[in-house]
Design a protein around this motif. Structure first.
Motif, PDB file in Angstrom:
ATOM      1  N   MET A   1      -6.680  10.359  -8.574  1.00 25.15           N
ATOM      2  CA  MET A   1      -7.111  11.185  -7.433  1.00 25.15           C
ATOM      3  C   MET A   1      -8.126  10.430  -6.586  1.00 25.15           C
ATOM      4  O   MET A   1      -8.071  10.464  -5.353  1.00 25.15           O
ATOM      5  CB  MET A   1      -7.722  12.489  -7.937  1.00 25.15           C
ATOM      6  N   VAL A   2      -9.062   9.747  -7.259  1.00 22.31           N
ATOM      7  CA  VAL A   2     -10.080   8.980  -6.532  1.00 22.31           C
ATOM      8  C   VAL A   2      -9.425   7.844  -5.754  1.00 22.31           C
ATOM      9  O   VAL A   2      -9.722   7.626  -4.571  1.00 22.31           O
ATOM     10  CB  VAL A   2     -11.137   8.425  -7.502  1.00 22.31           C
ATOM     11  N   LYS A   3      -8.523   7.115  -6.400  1.00 24.77           N
ATOM     12  CA  LYS A   3      -7.865   5.995  -5.726  1.00 24.77           C
ATOM     13  C   LYS A   3      -6.999   6.479  -4.566  1.00 24.77           C
ATOM     14  O   LYS A   3      -6.962   5.838  -3.507  1.00 24.77           O
ATOM     15  CB  LYS A   3      -7.019   5.210  -6.735  1.00 24.77           C
ATOM     16  N   LEU A   4      -6.338   7.610  -4.762  1.00 26.81           N
ATOM     17  CA  LEU A   4      -5.553   8.186  -3.681  1.00 26.81           C
ATOM     18  C   LEU A   4      -6.469   8.580  -2.524  1.00 26.81           C
ATOM     19  O   LEU A   4      -6.157   8.335  -1.352  1.00 26.81           O
ATOM     20  CB  LEU A   4      -4.773   9.403  -4.180  1.00 26.81           C
ATOM     21  N   GLY A   5      -7.609   9.164  -2.851  1.00 27.77           N
ATOM     22  CA  GLY A   5      -8.571   9.537  -1.818  1.00 27.77           C
ATOM     23  C   GLY A   5      -9.023   8.338  -1.006  1.00 27.77           C
ATOM     24  O   GLY A   5      -9.075   8.394   0.230  1.00 27.77           O
ATOM     25  N   HIS A   6      -9.336   7.227  -1.684  1.00 27.22           N
ATOM     26  CA  HIS A   6      -9.737   6.011  -0.972  1.00 27.22           C
ATOM     27  C   HIS A   6      -8.631   5.533  -0.040  1.00 27.22           C
ATOM     28  O   HIS A   6      -8.895   5.152   1.114  1.00 27.22           O
ATOM     29  CB  HIS A   6     -10.075   4.907  -1.969  1.00 27.22           C
ATOM     30  N   GLY A   7      -7.405   5.543  -0.535  1.00 25.37           N
ATOM     31  CA  GLY A   7      -6.283   5.086   0.281  1.00 25.37           C
ATOM     32  C   GLY A   7      -6.070   5.954   1.506  1.00 25.37           C
ATOM     33  O   GLY A   7      -5.782   5.452   2.599  1.00 25.37           O
TER      34      GLY A   7
ATOM     35  N   VAL B   1       0.809  -1.219   0.000  1.00 25.78           N
ATOM     36  CA  VAL B   1       0.000   0.000   0.000  1.00 25.78           C
ATOM     37  C   VAL B   1       0.844   1.271   0.000  1.00 25.78           C
ATOM     38  O   VAL B   1       0.413   2.309  -0.523  1.00 25.78           O
ATOM     39  CB  VAL B   1      -0.978   0.006   1.191  1.00 25.78           C
ATOM     40  N   VAL B   2       2.029   1.222   0.568  1.00 24.17           N
ATOM     41  CA  VAL B   2       2.868   2.426   0.616  1.00 24.17           C
ATOM     42  C   VAL B   2       3.312   2.806  -0.793  1.00 24.17           C
ATOM     43  O   VAL B   2       3.196   3.968  -1.206  1.00 24.17           O
ATOM     44  CB  VAL B   2       4.086   2.217   1.534  1.00 24.17           C
TER      45      VAL B   2
ATOM     46  N   TRP C   1       2.463   5.874  -6.287  1.00 24.85           N
ATOM     47  CA  TRP C   1       2.112   5.944  -7.706  1.00 24.85           C
ATOM     48  C   TRP C   1       0.797   6.689  -7.924  1.00 24.85           C
ATOM     49  O   TRP C   1       0.665   7.464  -8.875  1.00 24.85           O
ATOM     50  CB  TRP C   1       2.052   4.541  -8.305  1.00 24.85           C
ATOM     51  N   PHE C   2      -0.170   6.458  -7.035  1.00 26.55           N
ATOM     52  CA  PHE C   2      -1.420   7.218  -7.149  1.00 26.55           C
ATOM     53  C   PHE C   2      -1.143   8.710  -7.041  1.00 26.55           C
ATOM     54  O   PHE C   2      -1.682   9.517  -7.800  1.00 26.55           O
ATOM     55  CB  PHE C   2      -2.405   6.804  -6.045  1.00 26.55           C
TER      56      PHE C   2
END
Length: 207
Positions: A65-71, A46-47, A52-53
């Protein structure tokens, strides 16, 4: 390279997919950066996935941006997570609109939540339609709520037919696009409405 990565990802081999996505990502191909991050998440890295996100997101790629937000939400940073949902939503990303609307509703900002959910719903996102229906139902507009649940369920079924590989039958997965939730919500609401109608008929003598 990116298409080979897609092939392996769709075939259920995230490790091999990551090899090909990484080659394309190293050449600054933004979709590959986002796809690599998704593969790394599936591999519990995950790190590096967030790295990369973030690289793709800071260069303006809305899906990342969406995937980064979820993470960020997952690791306990809702403020930054919401900021990325908002940036993606402002770029027209419907998944981000649905997520932003949901988060705003959770903390009680119902007017702005409805604005974003309605924008996403009008653009055809089933999760946004479900969010909007819930808000309308809570405001007492059962007729409009049922209409949006119905439209959302129809859109969700269409999405399943158009993109069967993207569909996952478990709520909460990013690739699900809100399909599971909206179908389940519509089913629950339909059952409740039918039960209420039956209760009314029994109490008033309608046949």
């Amino acid at each position: 390279m990116h298409w080979l990565g897609r092939f392996h990802a769709d075939s259920g081999d995230p490790r091999e997919a990551a090899v090909w996505f990484r080659q394309a990502a190293d050449q600054e191909f933004l979709p590959a950066m986002s796809s690599l991050g998704s593969c790394l998440e599936r591999l519990d890295e995950v790190v590096e996935a967030e790295t990369w996100f973030r690289r793709a997101a800071t260069q303006g790629y809305a899906e990342a941006m969406v995937k980064l937000g979820h993470g960020l939400f997952a690791r306990g940073d809702p403020n930054e997570g919401e900021s990325w949902f908002r940036r993606a939503a402002e770029l027209g990303q419907t998944v981000a609109m649905a997520n932003l609307g949901y988060r705003l509703a959770q903390r009680g900002d119902l007017d702005e939540a409805e604005q974003w959910d309605r924008r996403g719903a009008v653009l055809g996102h089933p999760g946004a339609m479900a969010n909007l229906a819930v808000l309308l139902r809570e405001r007492g507009d059962a007729v409009q709520a049922l209409e949006w649940f119905h439209r959302g369920a129809e859109r969700a079924l269409t999405f399943m037919e158009e993109s069967p590989r993207a569909f996952r039958p478990w709520p909460g997965e990013a690739s699900d696009q809100g399909v599971s939730e909206v179908i389940l919500a519509f089913a629950h609401l339909s059952c409740n409405s039918a039960a209420q109608t039956m209760d009314k008929r029994q109490s008033t003598g309608f046949s």
